[in-house]
Design a protein around this motif. Structure first.
Motif, PDB file in Angstrom:
ATOM      1  N   LEU A  84      -0.562   8.739  20.243  1.00  0.00           N
ATOM      2  CA  LEU A  84       0.898   8.726  20.189  1.00  0.00           C
ATOM      3  C   LEU A  84       1.459  10.145  20.137  1.00  0.00           C
ATOM      4  O   LEU A  84       2.469  10.446  20.776  1.00  0.00           O
ATOM      5  CB  LEU A  84       1.380   7.923  18.980  1.00  0.00           C
ATOM      6  N   SER A  85       0.805  11.006  19.388  1.00  0.00           N
ATOM      7  CA  SER A  85       1.238  12.394  19.285  1.00  0.00           C
ATOM      8  C   SER A  85       1.152  13.084  20.646  1.00  0.00           C
ATOM      9  O   SER A  85       2.091  13.770  21.072  1.00  0.00           O
ATOM     10  CB  SER A  85       0.397  13.132  18.245  1.00  0.00           C
ATOM     11  N   ALA A  86       0.039  12.882  21.338  1.00  0.00           N
ATOM     12  CA  ALA A  86      -0.129  13.485  22.661  1.00  0.00           C
ATOM     13  C   ALA A  86       0.905  12.935  23.635  1.00  0.00           C
ATOM     14  O   ALA A  86       1.468  13.685  24.455  1.00  0.00           O
ATOM     15  CB  ALA A  86      -1.545  13.227  23.177  1.00  0.00           C
ATOM     16  N   LEU A  87       1.182  11.645  23.559  1.00  0.00           N
ATOM     17  CA  LEU A  87       2.187  11.028  24.424  1.00  0.00           C
ATOM     18  C   LEU A  87       3.566  11.608  24.128  1.00  0.00           C
ATOM     19  O   LEU A  87       4.335  11.916  25.050  1.00  0.00           O
ATOM     20  CB  LEU A  87       2.178   9.515  24.243  1.00  0.00           C
ATOM     21  N   GLY A  98       7.911  15.503  26.104  1.00  0.00           N
ATOM     22  CA  GLY A  98       8.811  16.600  25.775  1.00  0.00           C
ATOM     23  C   GLY A  98       9.105  16.755  24.299  1.00  0.00           C
ATOM     24  O   GLY A  98       9.919  17.586  23.918  1.00  0.00           O
ATOM     25  N   GLY A  99       8.441  15.983  23.449  1.00  0.00           N
ATOM     26  CA  GLY A  99       8.639  16.081  22.005  1.00  0.00           C
ATOM     27  C   GLY A  99       7.638  17.027  21.370  1.00  0.00           C
ATOM     28  O   GLY A  99       6.946  17.784  22.057  1.00  0.00           O
ATOM     29  N   PRO A 114      11.083  11.584  21.775  1.00  0.00           N
ATOM     30  CA  PRO A 114      11.154  10.653  22.905  1.00  0.00           C
ATOM     31  C   PRO A 114      10.214   9.457  22.781  1.00  0.00           C
ATOM     32  O   PRO A 114      10.486   8.400  23.369  1.00  0.00           O
ATOM     33  CB  PRO A 114      10.781  11.527  24.108  1.00  0.00           C
ATOM     34  N   LEU A 115       9.154   9.565  22.028  1.00  0.00           N
ATOM     35  CA  LEU A 115       8.213   8.457  21.840  1.00  0.00           C
ATOM     36  C   LEU A 115       8.923   7.217  21.301  1.00  0.00           C
ATOM     37  O   LEU A 115       8.562   6.089  21.634  1.00  0.00           O
ATOM     38  CB  LEU A 115       7.097   8.882  20.883  1.00  0.00           C
TER      39      LEU A 115
END
Length: 145
Positions: A38-41, A46-47, A108-109
């Motif tokens: 989730l962090s990588a996504l 752009g987060g 943005p996630l």
């Protein structure tokens, strides 16, 4: 307007979606694995990287995941229309807090969770056509009983 049987299929579909989405959040170990993805996504969108979770954060995540998982299994096995209505209310509450977090953090996630949550809530808020007699007319199928 949906028939009761179509609405039951909708309730079951939302529950299956929840089981698939919430399963990684139900234990500290699976959540830590999912958190990295989730962090990588989030960074890819752009987060910024997600914050590190301590034991207390993992506890809250796992408690929430466990409750939602049990609720989802119930709706999968017994997709009563009233459960769909209650689930819609819960989804609106969840969406409210996700929208708040999105406004505060801008991450943005959150959009990837907020949009489906609102969509399932709206779908489970659609009007249901009452049938005259037959299995769909049983009290058990009542929307709020």
């Amino acid at each position: 307007m949906l028939s009761v049987s179509a609405f039951r299929r909708l309730v079951r579909a939302s529950a299956i979606y929840d089981v698939l989405m919430i399963a990684p959040f139900t234990t500290p170990w699976t959540f830590l694995l999912m958190r990295e993805h989730l962090s990588a996504l989030n960074v890819g969108l752009g987060g910024v990287p997600l914050p590190v979770f301590g034991p207390f954060h993992l506890l809250i995540s796992s408690l929430l995941g466990s409750v939602v998982l049990v609720w989802s299994v119930l709706r999968t096995l017994d997709p009563q229309p009233r459960f769909g209505r209650f689930d819609a209310a819960a989804r609106y509450l969840f969406s409210t807090w996700m929208a708040w977090a999105l406004l505060v953090t801008g991450q943005p996630l959150l959009w990837l969770f907020l949009v489906p949550e609102l969509a399932w809530g709206l779908a489970q808020s659609l009007p249901v056509r009452r049938s005259e007699g037959g299995l769909e007319g049983h009290a058990r199928e009542s929307l709020l009983r």
